[in-house]
Design a protein around this motif. Structure first.
Motif, PDB file in Angstrom:
ATOM      1  N   VAL A 193       0.916  -1.190  -0.083  1.00  0.00           N
ATOM      2  CA  VAL A 193       0.105   0.036  -0.014  1.00  0.00           C
ATOM      3  C   VAL A 193       0.920   1.224   0.089  1.00  0.00           C
ATOM      4  O   VAL A 193       1.650   1.244   0.629  1.00  0.00           O
ATOM      5  N   LEU A 194       0.577   1.911  -0.964  1.00  0.00           N
ATOM      6  CA  LEU A 194       1.477   3.208  -1.017  1.00  0.00           C
ATOM      7  C   LEU A 194       0.524   4.510  -0.912  1.00  0.00           C
ATOM      8  O   LEU A 194      -0.649   4.311  -1.291  1.00  0.00           O
ATOM      9  N   VAL A 195       0.992   5.639  -0.277  1.00  0.00           N
ATOM     10  CA  VAL A 195       0.135   6.869  -0.077  1.00  0.00           C
ATOM     11  C   VAL A 195       0.470   7.805  -1.260  1.00  0.00           C
ATOM     12  O   VAL A 195       1.764   7.975  -1.570  1.00  0.00           O
ATOM     13  N   ALA A 196      -0.596   8.281  -1.675  1.00  0.00           N
ATOM     14  CA  ALA A 196      -0.411   9.307  -2.799  1.00  0.00           C
ATOM     15  C   ALA A 196      -1.505  10.627  -2.258  1.00  0.00           C
ATOM     16  O   ALA A 196      -2.458  10.315  -1.619  1.00  0.00           O
ATOM     17  N   SER A 197      -1.251  11.695  -2.778  1.00  0.00           N
ATOM     18  CA  SER A 197      -2.119  12.861  -2.831  1.00  0.00           C
ATOM     19  C   SER A 197      -2.727  13.149  -3.940  1.00  0.00           C
ATOM     20  O   SER A 197      -2.346  13.188  -4.929  1.00  0.00           O
ATOM     21  N   LEU A 198      -4.008  13.604  -3.784  1.00  0.00           N
ATOM     22  CA  LEU A 198      -4.959  14.093  -4.671  1.00  0.00           C
ATOM     23  C   LEU A 198      -4.628  15.496  -5.098  1.00  0.00           C
ATOM     24  O   LEU A 198      -5.181  15.974  -6.128  1.00  0.00           O
ATOM     25  N   ASP A 199      -3.882  16.302  -4.203  1.00  0.00           N
ATOM     26  CA  ASP A 199      -3.624  17.867  -4.455  1.00  0.00           C
ATOM     27  C   ASP A 199      -2.188  17.993  -4.424  1.00  0.00           C
ATOM     28  O   ASP A 199      -2.052  19.450  -4.014  1.00  0.00           O
ATOM     29  N   SER A 200      -1.200  17.193  -4.253  1.00  0.00           N
ATOM     30  CA  SER A 200       0.180  17.687  -4.293  1.00  0.00           C
ATOM     31  C   SER A 200       0.912  16.437  -4.326  1.00  0.00           C
ATOM     32  O   SER A 200       0.323  15.222  -4.855  1.00  0.00           O
ATOM     33  N   ALA A 201       2.255  16.376  -4.291  1.00  0.00           N
ATOM     34  CA  ALA A 201       3.021  15.406  -4.112  1.00  0.00           C
ATOM     35  C   ALA A 201       2.873  14.759  -2.732  1.00  0.00           C
ATOM     36  O   ALA A 201       2.423  15.307  -1.765  1.00  0.00           O
ATOM     37  N   PRO A 202       3.319  13.510  -3.069  1.00  0.00           N
ATOM     38  CA  PRO A 202       3.394  12.399  -4.064  1.00  0.00           C
ATOM     39  C   PRO A 202       2.152  12.002  -4.908  1.00  0.00           C
ATOM     40  O   PRO A 202       0.998  11.890  -4.238  1.00  0.00           O
ATOM     41  N   ASP A 203       2.448  12.022  -6.119  1.00  0.00           N
ATOM     42  CA  ASP A 203       0.979  11.869  -7.009  1.00  0.00           C
ATOM     43  C   ASP A 203       0.577  10.496  -7.066  1.00  0.00           C
ATOM     44  O   ASP A 203       1.358   9.493  -6.736  1.00  0.00           O
ATOM     45  N   VAL A 204      -0.498  10.268  -7.618  1.00  0.00           N
ATOM     46  CA  VAL A 204      -0.942   9.023  -7.748  1.00  0.00           C
ATOM     47  C   VAL A 204      -0.436   8.350  -8.844  1.00  0.00           C
ATOM     48  O   VAL A 204       0.068   7.087  -8.823  1.00  0.00           O
ATOM     49  N   ALA A 205      -0.020   8.951 -10.174  1.00  0.00           N
ATOM     50  CA  ALA A 205       0.671   8.251 -11.132  1.00  0.00           C
ATOM     51  C   ALA A 205       2.084   7.677 -10.740  1.00  0.00           C
ATOM     52  O   ALA A 205       2.451   6.870 -11.137  1.00  0.00           O
ATOM     53  N   GLY A 206       2.807   8.609 -10.072  1.00  0.00           N
ATOM     54  CA  GLY A 206       4.028   8.016  -9.424  1.00  0.00           C
ATOM     55  C   GLY A 206       3.872   6.869  -8.711  1.00  0.00           C
ATOM     56  O   GLY A 206       4.683   6.082  -8.749  1.00  0.00           O
ATOM     57  N   ALA A 207       2.939   6.919  -7.780  1.00  0.00           N
ATOM     58  CA  ALA A 207       2.600   5.786  -6.842  1.00  0.00           C
ATOM     59  C   ALA A 207       2.445   4.247  -7.588  1.00  0.00           C
ATOM     60  O   ALA A 207       2.817   3.368  -7.512  1.00  0.00           O
ATOM     61  N   ALA A 208       1.469   4.524  -8.680  1.00  0.00           N
ATOM     62  CA  ALA A 208       1.049   3.294  -9.473  1.00  0.00           C
ATOM     63  C   ALA A 208       2.427   3.075 -10.312  1.00  0.00           C
ATOM     64  O   ALA A 208       2.636   1.670 -10.390  1.00  0.00           O
ATOM     65  N   GLU A 209       3.233   3.640 -10.649  1.00  0.00           N
ATOM     66  CA  GLU A 209       4.318   3.577 -11.354  1.00  0.00           C
ATOM     67  C   GLU A 209       5.349   2.612 -10.520  1.00  0.00           C
ATOM     68  O   GLU A 209       5.967   1.875 -10.862  1.00  0.00           O
ATOM     69  N   ARG A 210       5.443   2.985  -9.378  1.00  0.00           N
ATOM     70  CA  ARG A 210       6.393   2.343  -8.381  1.00  0.00           C
ATOM     71  C   ARG A 210       5.718   1.031  -8.059  1.00  0.00           C
ATOM     72  O   ARG A 210       6.491   0.057  -7.973  1.00  0.00           O
ATOM     73  N   LEU A 211       4.330   0.755  -8.001  1.00  0.00           N
ATOM     74  CA  LEU A 211       3.817  -0.385  -7.706  1.00  0.00           C
ATOM     75  C   LEU A 211       3.780  -1.360  -8.911  1.00  0.00           C
ATOM     76  O   LEU A 211       4.427  -2.426  -8.739  1.00  0.00           O
TER      77      LEU A 211
END
Length: 271
Positions: A193-211
């Motif tokens: 499980v990674l945390v991402a923010s909808l209004d700042s960094a870390p962003d969702v796309a980056g978290a998905a790429e890491r996963l």
């Protein structure tokens, strides 16, 4: 309560140290402070349902609900009303932000409303991080068939997803504060499980790429949000951009109501 050193300064918001996890006493005196739920957005819908849940489970508490709006004036009025019904030397209200983590806009509005009211008030921290939030997030995922409903059984059955992105709002500070809840959720799901923010960094796309970099193909989005603090389509749009399914926001979940009541109970215990 007799030691004045433990009372908040009149007109200033005081956040008690430590995490607020004490249950509410079954009996309270008439002068006990009101529980004022402060919410971004309208004081209706999900937030009204949460207030109703708290009242139903804790009839001994006077529960008020105030929208922060653009200027916090509704909260100021709620605090002034609570103070008129209580002795001058007592804490009139405990303000509980209906948020899972810190939120700069809400924090500013609450502080301004308390200062404008001139009332003795205690402001609690946000509701997270906490194991009950992780449990509620797990339930919301299971409701969408994005997680096994029972983590103690079916351990040899494959999970519906390979990983989860847990999303917050409120900037990088809120995302950082959410990390312990993400760890607890990962433990429940036995998944990354990674945390991402909808209004700042870390962003969702980056978290998905890491996963996906560690082999996760099926990803679910888990909004660690009550609801009013974000546009209702924000999480689902983010999920669509990364090709993921999205669980519902926490909403008027009984565990969220329990956390808000415990925040109030902790202030009473500390006093």
């Amino acid at each position: 309560m007799s030691d004045s050193s433990i009372l908040p300064v009149r007109g200033r918001a005081v956040r008690p140290s430590g995490r607020h996890r004490r249950p509410v006493p079954s009996h309270l005196p008439p002068e006990a402070p009101a529980l004022v739920l402060a919410t971004l957005g309208d004081a209706s819908g999900v937030t009204a349902e949460l207030a109703a849940l708290i009242r139903g489970d804790n009839p001994q508490i006077e529960v008020r609900l105030a929208s922060l709006g653009e200027d916090g004036k509704e909260l100021t009025s709620a605090l002034e009303d609570a103070a008129r019904e209580r002795p001058e030397d007592s804490i009139a209200a405990v303000v509980v932000p209906l948020l899972t983590g810190p939120h700069p806009v809400a924090d500013r509005l609450i502080a301004g409303a308390v200062a404008s009211s001139g009332v003795s008030v205690t402001v609690t921290e946000s509701l997270g991080p906490h194991p009950l939030l992780a449990e509620a997030l797990h339930i919301r995922l299971a409701e969408r068939e994005l997680a096994r409903a029972d983590r103690m059984r079916l351990l040899n059955v494959s999970s519906p997803v390979d990983a989860v992105v847990m999303v917050t709002v409120g900037g990088e500070g809120a995302a950082a504060e959410a990390q312990p809840t993400a760890v607890l959720l990962a433990s429940r799901l036995t998944l990354p499980v990674l945390v991402a923010s909808l209004d700042s960094a870390p962003d969702v796309a980056g978290a998905a790429e890491r996963l996906r970099g560690i082999g996760a193909q099926r990803i679910a989005l888990s909004p660690c949000l009550i609801g009013p603090e974000a546009d209702p389509g924000l999480a689902s749009a983010a999920a669509a951009r990364i090709g993921a399914d999205c669980a519902d926001a926490l909403g008027a979940h009984g565990l969220v109501a329990d956390l808000a009541a415990r925040a109030y109970g902790s202030v009473l215990a500390a006093g």
